[in-house]
Every structure is written in structure tokens, then in C-alpha cells.
Write a protein that holds these residues in place. Sequence first.
Motif, mmCIF file in Angstrom:
data_model
loop_
_atom_site.group_PDB
_atom_site.id
_atom_site.type_symbol
_atom_site.label_atom_id
_atom_site.label_comp_id
_atom_site.label_asym_id
_atom_site.label_seq_id
_atom_site.Cartn_x
_atom_site.Cartn_y
_atom_site.Cartn_z
ATOM 1 N N HIS A 1 -3.788 -4.309 9.407
ATOM 2 C CA HIS A 1 -4.205 -4.147 7.999
ATOM 3 C C HIS A 1 -3.655 -2.829 7.435
ATOM 4 O O HIS A 1 -4.320 -2.168 6.634
ATOM 5 N N GLY A 2 -2.457 -2.445 7.894
ATOM 6 C CA GLY A 2 -1.842 -1.218 7.400
ATOM 7 C C GLY A 2 -2.384 0.050 8.031
ATOM 8 O O GLY A 2 -1.986 1.150 7.642
ATOM 9 N N VAL B 1 -6.867 -3.648 2.249
ATOM 10 C CA VAL B 1 -5.876 -4.694 1.983
ATOM 11 C C VAL B 1 -4.957 -4.271 0.836
ATOM 12 O O VAL B 1 -3.727 -4.405 0.912
ATOM 13 N N LEU C 1 -10.726 -11.937 2.659
ATOM 14 C CA LEU C 1 -9.586 -11.583 1.802
ATOM 15 C C LEU C 1 -8.273 -12.122 2.364
ATOM 16 O O LEU C 1 -7.198 -11.803 1.856
ATOM 17 N N ARG D 1 0.254 9.762 7.562
ATOM 18 C CA ARG D 1 1.075 9.589 6.351
ATOM 19 C C ARG D 1 1.279 10.899 5.619
ATOM 20 O O ARG D 1 2.262 11.089 4.925
ATOM 21 N N ARG E 1 1.791 -0.700 0.087
ATOM 22 C CA ARG E 1 2.771 0.003 0.925
ATOM 23 C C ARG E 1 3.887 -0.925 1.383
ATOM 24 O O ARG E 1 4.997 -0.499 1.648
ATOM 25 N N GLU F 1 -7.042 -11.873 5.589
ATOM 26 C CA GLU F 1 -6.384 -11.145 6.676
ATOM 27 C C GLU F 1 -6.645 -11.835 8.019
ATOM 28 O O GLU F 1 -7.710 -12.405 8.233
ATOM 29 N N LEU G 1 -12.559 -8.522 5.390
ATOM 30 C CA LEU G 1 -11.092 -8.616 5.532
ATOM 31 C C LEU G 1 -10.690 -10.076 5.755
ATOM 32 O O LEU G 1 -9.695 -10.549 5.208
ATOM 33 N N ALA H 1 -2.473 -1.647 2.085
ATOM 34 C CA ALA H 1 -1.440 -2.203 2.972
ATOM 35 C C ALA H 1 -0.412 -2.991 2.170
ATOM 36 O O ALA H 1 0.794 -2.866 2.387
ATOM 37 N N ARG H 2 -0.889 -3.776 1.211
ATOM 38 C CA ARG H 2 0.048 -4.606 0.448
ATOM 39 C C ARG H 2 0.898 -3.760 -0.502
ATOM 40 O O ARG H 2 2.077 -4.018 -0.688
#
Lengths: 307, 307
Positions: free
Chosen positions: A41-42, B100, A82, A106, B106, A84, A79, B103-104
Motif C-alpha cells: 500500500h505504498g 491508498v 477500498l 522519503r 505516488r 487493496e 483498505l 500510494a496512487r
Amino acid sequence: MNTSVTLLAGGVGGARLAHGFARALDALTCVVNVGDDTERHGLHVSPDLDTVMYTLAEMNDEERGWGLTGESYATLTQLERLGEDTWFTLGDKDLATHVVRTARLRSGEPLSAVTAGLAGALAVTARLLPVTDDPVRTRITTPSGELEFQEYFVRRQHADAVLDLAFDGIEDARPAPGVLDAVTGADLLVVAPSNPFLSVEPVLGVPGVREAVRSTAARRVAVSPIVGGRALKGPAAQVLESLGHDVSALGVARLYAGLVDVMVIDAADEALAEPVRDLGLEVLVTDTIMGGPDGRERLARELLALA
Amino acid sequence: MNTSVTLLAGGVGGARLAHGFARALDALTCVVNVGDDTERHGLHVSPDLDTVMYTLAEMNDEERGWGLTGESYATLTQLERLGEDTWFTLGDKDLATHVVRTARLRSGEPLSAVTAGLAGALAVTARLLPVTDDPVRTRITTPSGELEFQEYFVRRQHADAVLDLAFDGIEDARPAPGVLDAVTGADLLVVAPSNPFLSVEPVLGVPGVREAVRSTAARRVAVSPIVGGRALKGPAAQVLESLGHDVSALGVARLYAGLVDVMVIDAADEALAEPVRDLGLEVLVTDTIMGGPDGRERLARELLALA
């Protein structure tokens, strides 16, 4: 006790032995595998670092071996709603670790600095080092094709035969600050009872680490993760077998011969002491199955006596 | 009903009216402010989009006006333990949205596409559009200095006088795909009872949007967020006052004169109908205080009757 110990560790086995040492002495450094790090999920997840960190903080879920006690899963449930993929279980408290780690990475902090910050916030006094700040990613070749590590380990529950292993990025990875000094400067260097191929190899394989282990003046000890021909946890037995090694403490000893001085095997494997000695290794036969904190500390103290 | 409605909206007031329209018709587009978007713990948070989305999904916490019902705060508590500033409250379920979204974003998806995906997953049928995919960030000049929007709004609970406002990035922002068409193609264009300066201005200020509102053939209606000289929620009254405007439906009407055709004011402000008409605006006097879903739908239907 003033002995300094450096532990090369993967997840659960490494975490338990680390906990034993942390109870026995102050100067503990854990050098931890990052080959099973993943992005979910990033978010950057470092399962082995977290298992060691949570265990040292005495916050880990002892029954499962990973994750935190008293977890809830509200975010994961949402999640999923949504859209995922949620086969990689992340608890609400655990997520805070990954959120903070990701934000700090980051912003440009190296993983080692982020790890030190997280461990400090959880009052972990042992030094916790990722073996490298550079990305190393374990990939597994199976009869069904090549799998990302967590795909193999969690999603498919390490049911596939392991035909080959690769550690993407390892050739260019540099040991994290402090790693080589921790190996060369320790009184006792311990290879945890972690999976030799999945956990220990991606630590030793970072350029400079294996050489530091070879050249250190530290007393070097490895604990077999195989007891009575079986792994206490995880797929060590299957991996040894499918890669053509003896599924025994002797098979493990052959992997570490020339690299360590002492092989620690379980009392159940006493019959293997002689063939292990024939490899040029000293042998300590003891109860290697760490139960609770007391058992971990007992084993740690037996290893300390070897230094 | 076949009338198509486009609503320019901020947070709570916009969300409630959006909910009323969504109950009354199919063809609803909400164009939402992103000036109060922020990054918390490395996650992209879009408070206004989420308030509208959660309200349309009937998952929002009606008592607080923001966030989700039945929230827990396990991650936030752990974030605090890890040394993070946690004055911006994020629930466990709410976090899934931000994880979410981040992540999307990015991975390269524009905010409008991410928003459509999230809204779809929550079964929201109205079209939810950020006014722009480009970053616009509201900054507030106060007697204590310049503040990032959420610093002003949440951390300091909008207690500071607002001396000036800036919307960083707005000059270079482009309307998100569909925004201008939604304004020019609607039968009814509604300015929600949102804060004229903090919510509506950063929507109208995106180059092309104000011009589209001026030129649309849609019937244009604005609902006053000030009733009886007070804001129903939030700092609209203080902001109007400190920027030198009348804290009344008339003060609001002066801001929208020339831009909309009809001003909707509360029955409590009936005495202001005449001076508002003197600005060249038609006036609808009605009960603008939306209670529950039925009250929202009633107001929406009264506005639809103007189209």
C-alpha cells in the motif's frame, strides 16, 4: 557483563536470541536482514527489523511470532474495502511503524537512521542495524515461476519448492554505517538460528560483511535452526532440501564451516556432534529451543561463556 | 429527476447539501476545494474531498461533521509513541483512505482519478471532482504570523484573526478534467453554504473556473453560510469580519453578486432579502439549516425548483 555481542539475524529466531542477549548484557548489536523488505500500500515494510525491534521492546505477539500484541485491524479492513490486496496482514499499531518509516525514508533519512529512531522511541537499548541502507530484495524461483519474497513467504505460505534464490541489488549494496565495525569489533559474533538461505545469506552477501566475519578477532558462533531434522519455524527445512543440502544441523554446519568457530546444536542432535567436529568446527550441544524470555537468556548466557 | 447539478463545495456545509442533492437526483457533480489538503506523517490528506465522500457514502460521523463513524485510533496512538505530532486526528479507517490516496498519487495517478477510485469503492454514485489535480495550498496570515491551513484550522482551532489569505500554486493550477464541463454543462450550478474565503474562493480562483461560472447557461444559486449573523459551523463569521465584510447573508451576497443569479438566505434573515435584491440578485428565503438527511433533501429540492 562487558562482553560485546554482534548478532546476525533474520526474523523470529534472531529476535528471540537477541532478546536473550539483551537481558544478559548491554553491548548488543543486531545486524538484520532486509531482503524480505517490501512495499505494501505504498508503505515500506521491514518485517525482520520489526520482528527484532518489537521483540526487544517486548511488544511482539509471542504466539504468532510476528506483529504486536493487542493488535486491531480497522485500517486493513478498510483498505480491503477500498480495493487493496490485503493478504499481507498489517495491524493498526504496526502500521504506525511503516507510516513513519516511509515518511522518513522519503524525506531522505537512510533506513539505519530511521530504524535507530523507531527503536529509540520504543525504548530498545540494543543497537539495531539493517545490514544495508541500500535496497536488497530476495526473489525466489519456484516451479511456479519467480516470486517476490513476501509473495512466496506470506501469500503462498512458503509451500513452493525453492529452486533458486536471488538477492536483487546485493552486489551494489554497501554495509550500513556501523555494520562492519560491529562485526570486526565484537567479542562474540553470533549467527542466529535463522534461515541460512533466506535470512543469513542476504546479510553475509552484502559486500564486505562475509569478509569482516572471516577476518574478525571475535569468537564466532552459529546456532543451528534445524533441530531433529526439522525447522522450529518457517521453511528452513524445505529450502535446505530443495537446494540439495542435508536437512540437519550437520547440513547447516557445512554451510557455516570455515566462517565460524563454534557450531551450536541441539541436544536432540547430539549424534551429529562428531561429524560436525570433523568439519573443523567446535561444537556446543545444548538445549537450543528457546521458550520464553528465561530460555532465551539461558541460551544467550551459554553462548557468552564461549567468548 | 433529469436536472444536472454541479455543486461548488468545501467541507461540511458542502457535504450536507451534496447529500441532499444525491438523494434527489442522479446527475450530481461536486467540485471540491483542495486548498486545505495537507501532508500528515507523509500521507496526503484531502479533508474536504473526504468529508464530501464520506457524507455521500453515509459513513461520516454526523456529530463531529468530519471523519468516519465508529472510528478507532490505534494507529494514531502508536504514531504518538513513535514521536509524531498527532494534533491532526486521523482514525484507523480514515487512514486507509490516505494510505491508498498517497500510494496512487505516488504511482502517478492524478488526484481526480484517485478520488474517483476511492468514491467508487465506497459506492458513491455522485461524481466527485477535486477542482484541480495540481497542488493548491491555503496559507493564512494571522497576527501570530503565517500559518499553513490545518495549523490554523485544526491545531489552533481557527482562533486567530485572519488578516490575509493566499492560495499557493493557484495561478498555475489547471482545472481537473471534467470541472469546466461540469460548470458550463449543468442545469443548476450551486455554491454551497461553505466558507466564501476558505472554501469557495480556492475553487473559483483556479484559472478558468470563475470564468466558466460567469459564462455558464446554468441557473446559478448560492446558499449563505451565515444565518442570523453567525456561521453554522467553522470560522466563516470571524473571517468575514476580520477581512472587513458584513457578517451577514448580505455580506455574503455582496461577494457573490455578479457571479450568481439567486441568493438563498435563511428565514431568520428575511429582513435582508430587500438589500440583497438591491444588489441585482434574486432571493429565495427558506430554512437553510439542514438537519438530517431529510432536511438536506428538502433544501436540495427547493434549489432544484429554481432551475
